[in-house]
Design a protein around this motif. Structure first.
Motif, PDB file in Angstrom:
ATOM      1  N   PRO A 105       0.850  -1.290  -0.065  1.00  0.00           N
ATOM      2  CA  PRO A 105      -0.292  -0.020  -0.020  1.00  0.00           C
ATOM      3  C   PRO A 105       0.858   1.377  -0.048  1.00  0.00           C
ATOM      4  O   PRO A 105       2.156   1.096   0.032  1.00  0.00           O
ATOM      5  CB  PRO A 105      -0.783  -0.127   1.243  1.00  0.00           C
ATOM      6  N   GLN A 106       0.191   2.427  -0.017  1.00  0.00           N
ATOM      7  CA  GLN A 106       0.902   3.852   0.006  1.00  0.00           C
ATOM      8  C   GLN A 106       1.670   3.828   1.217  1.00  0.00           C
ATOM      9  O   GLN A 106       1.129   3.716   2.223  1.00  0.00           O
ATOM     10  CB  GLN A 106       0.062   4.831  -0.372  1.00  0.00           C
ATOM     11  N   PRO A 107       2.985   4.261   1.177  1.00  0.00           N
ATOM     12  CA  PRO A 107       3.611   4.365   2.390  1.00  0.00           C
ATOM     13  C   PRO A 107       2.983   5.086   3.469  1.00  0.00           C
ATOM     14  O   PRO A 107       3.490   5.077   4.717  1.00  0.00           O
ATOM     15  CB  PRO A 107       5.134   4.818   1.913  1.00  0.00           C
ATOM     16  N   ARG A 108       2.303   6.240   2.923  1.00  0.00           N
ATOM     17  CA  ARG A 108       1.626   7.086   4.152  1.00  0.00           C
ATOM     18  C   ARG A 108       0.555   6.305   5.110  1.00  0.00           C
ATOM     19  O   ARG A 108       0.235   6.896   6.044  1.00  0.00           O
ATOM     20  CB  ARG A 108       1.010   8.208   3.333  1.00  0.00           C
ATOM     21  N   THR A 109       0.269   5.070   4.615  1.00  0.00           N
ATOM     22  CA  THR A 109      -0.724   4.308   5.426  1.00  0.00           C
ATOM     23  C   THR A 109       0.059   3.301   6.179  1.00  0.00           C
ATOM     24  O   THR A 109      -0.717   2.713   6.958  1.00  0.00           O
ATOM     25  CB  THR A 109      -1.951   3.604   4.330  1.00  0.00           C
ATOM     26  N   TRP A 110       1.248   3.320   6.129  1.00  0.00           N
ATOM     27  CA  TRP A 110       1.989   2.162   6.926  1.00  0.00           C
ATOM     28  C   TRP A 110       1.687   2.414   8.283  1.00  0.00           C
ATOM     29  O   TRP A 110       1.845   1.280   9.049  1.00  0.00           O
ATOM     30  CB  TRP A 110       3.244   2.046   6.516  1.00  0.00           C
ATOM     31  N   ALA A 111       2.237   3.502   8.783  1.00  0.00           N
ATOM     32  CA  ALA A 111       2.046   3.676  10.243  1.00  0.00           C
ATOM     33  C   ALA A 111       1.046   3.234  11.029  1.00  0.00           C
ATOM     34  O   ALA A 111       0.848   2.586  12.023  1.00  0.00           O
ATOM     35  CB  ALA A 111       2.266   5.236  10.408  1.00  0.00           C
ATOM     36  N   ASP A 112      -0.220   3.234  10.321  1.00  0.00           N
ATOM     37  CA  ASP A 112      -1.484   2.596  11.153  1.00  0.00           C
ATOM     38  C   ASP A 112      -1.432   1.231  10.723  1.00  0.00           C
ATOM     39  O   ASP A 112      -2.137   0.396  11.275  1.00  0.00           O
ATOM     40  CB  ASP A 112      -2.506   3.464  10.459  1.00  0.00           C
ATOM     41  N   ARG A 113      -1.077   0.951   9.584  1.00  0.00           N
ATOM     42  CA  ARG A 113      -1.503  -0.478   9.065  1.00  0.00           C
ATOM     43  C   ARG A 113      -0.456  -1.534   9.625  1.00  0.00           C
ATOM     44  O   ARG A 113      -0.627  -2.757   9.978  1.00  0.00           O
ATOM     45  CB  ARG A 113      -1.655  -0.775   7.706  1.00  0.00           C
ATOM     46  N   ASP A 114       0.818  -1.021   9.599  1.00  0.00           N
ATOM     47  CA  ASP A 114       1.999  -2.099   9.884  1.00  0.00           C
ATOM     48  C   ASP A 114       3.186  -0.936  10.559  1.00  0.00           C
ATOM     49  O   ASP A 114       4.017  -0.655   9.690  1.00  0.00           O
ATOM     50  CB  ASP A 114       2.115  -2.913   8.807  1.00  0.00           C
TER      51      ASP A 114
END
Length: 409
Positions: A321-330
């Protein structure tokens, strides 16, 4: 970056005339036969360039091929009149071909039967040397002290006959490529990057054509500002109508209908032609003339049932996914990516190589999102090899990335 001091304007000698003058464009089989004989008798690398009509014509067809070789001079070839140029490739055998930004020209050359056995890319070499400006004119000025004019770089090369000053520009683009190649090769050797460059050039030469995008309409500039699926459907419908018209007329899509007009219509959702032509982006004479066709495309999108509207997220891919979503997802993956990026930025500065040339950004994101288990350097090396990383890149980054991942866990 590069430690060389760029020349000042007064240091640069303008290059205004090709050494052998500007010959006639080769556009007959008999003239091509003479070129083949000359290039077969020539020696050393083949300097090459190709001109397209981007922004004017549909697609990326090649409209002029420029070649130069010691002992053969320069040849300006019309690939429209002579679509099969393979005899030249056969005549020069396994000679190295020198191009600037080879990835842009190789597909077009291949379409016309020109398949170099070896390549030297002067732009890529300049990147590996950490030069701040890597356009042809800038690199020629810095390394050779010569000034190349660029005023014809974006003209319509499908024009026939081609004006003399355009042909002079085209001939000059290959005039100094071999000298530039020699200067860059010397620097690559001094900095221990010659093998890096060789691997990059071969990867570029043998690269497969990019896979078609599953939903190319999503690249319409400004689409990211739309939040409604119905609006996205209008963008898709107008893009498809524009593409069909542009293809049929062999005109660049942007000249048929600008992206900004597509997005404006999607935002306004007009129900009638007068509503459409009331938009500032549709007041031009040509746009107004085709307004009924554009409104039909809009009407088709407005009539779609909800279950046939495009998603806001876009097509599914096998990528992360887009890196901007990583903090929440993983969060762990997000830390891996941040740590890896910091590591590569430091290495980039130390080695004077741009980060994107040190390791492909897509390979790094995929590695950080789904690293091998265990994430040791041999497993990391295998992963990166499978994503197209070159041996020199893997040798440099695999072990440091193992350490970076350990600290980010």
């Amino acid at each position: 970056m590069s430690s060389a001091v760029p020349p000042t304007a007064t240091d640069v000698v303008p290059l205004t005339e090709p050494a052998d003058g500007v010959g006639r464009v080769v556009d007959t089989p008999a003239a091509l036969d003479r070129v083949v004989e000359r290039f077969a008798a020539g020696t050393g690398p083949v300097a090459a360039d190709a001109e397209r009509a981007s922004g004017y014509r549909y697609g990326q067809a090649t409209y002029l091929v420029q070649l130069r070789r010691a002992g053969a001079g320069t040849a300006l070839l019309d690939p429209v009149a002579l679509p099969d140029l393979s005899a030249i490739g056969e005549a020069v055998g396994d000679a190295e071909w020198v191009l600037h930004a080879a990835s842009q020209d190789l597909p077009g050359l291949t379409e016309h039967g020109l398949r170099p056995a070896r390549v030297f890319d002067t732009e890529l070499a300049a990147r590996l040397l950490g030069m701040e400006r890597v356009g042809l004119a800038a690199v020629v000025a810095e390394l050779l002290g010569l000034g190349l004019a660029k005023e014809h770089s974006a003209v319509d090369w499908s024009t026939r006959p081609l004006p003399d000053d355009w042909l002079r520009y085209a001939a000059l683009d290959v005039e100094v490529l071999v000298d530039l190649r020699d200067r860059l090769a010397e620097r690559l050797d001094v900095e221990g990057k010659a093998e890096w460059a060789a691997q990059e050039f071969e990867a570029e030469r043998t690269a497969a054509p990019p896979a078609p995008r599953p939903e190319p309409w999503r690249r319409t500039s400004g689409t990211h500002t739309l939040r409604d699926r119905r609006q996205l459907a209008v963008v898709r419908s107008l893009w498809q109508a524009r593409d069909a018209s542009a293809r049929a007329r062999d005109v660049s899509p942007g000249r048929v209908l600008p992206d900004r007009a597509i997005v404006a219509a999607a935002r306004a959702l007009p129900r009638t032609v007068p509503q459409l032509t009331a938009l500032p982006e549709f007041t031009g004479k040509a746009t107004r003339r085709r307004a009924p066709a554009w409104q039909r495309a809009i009407d088709e999108a407005l009539a779609l049932p909800d279950d046939r509207l495009p998603s806001q997220r876009g097509p599914r891919t096998d990528g992360p996914p887009q890196p901007r979503t990583w903090a929440d997802r993983d969060p762990v993956a997000a830390r891996r990516l941040a740590t890896a990026r910091e590591l590569l930025a430091t290495m980039s500065g130390d080695l004077h190589v741009p980060v994107e040339n040190l390791l492909q950004p897509d390979a790094l994101r995929r590695l950080c999102w789904t690293p091998p288990d265990p994430a040791r350097s041999p497993e990391i090396a295998d992963f990166l090899k499978g994503r197209g990383a070159r041996p020199w890149q893997i040798e440099l980054v695999a072990a440091p990335l193992e350490s970076a991942f350990a600290t980010a866990s």
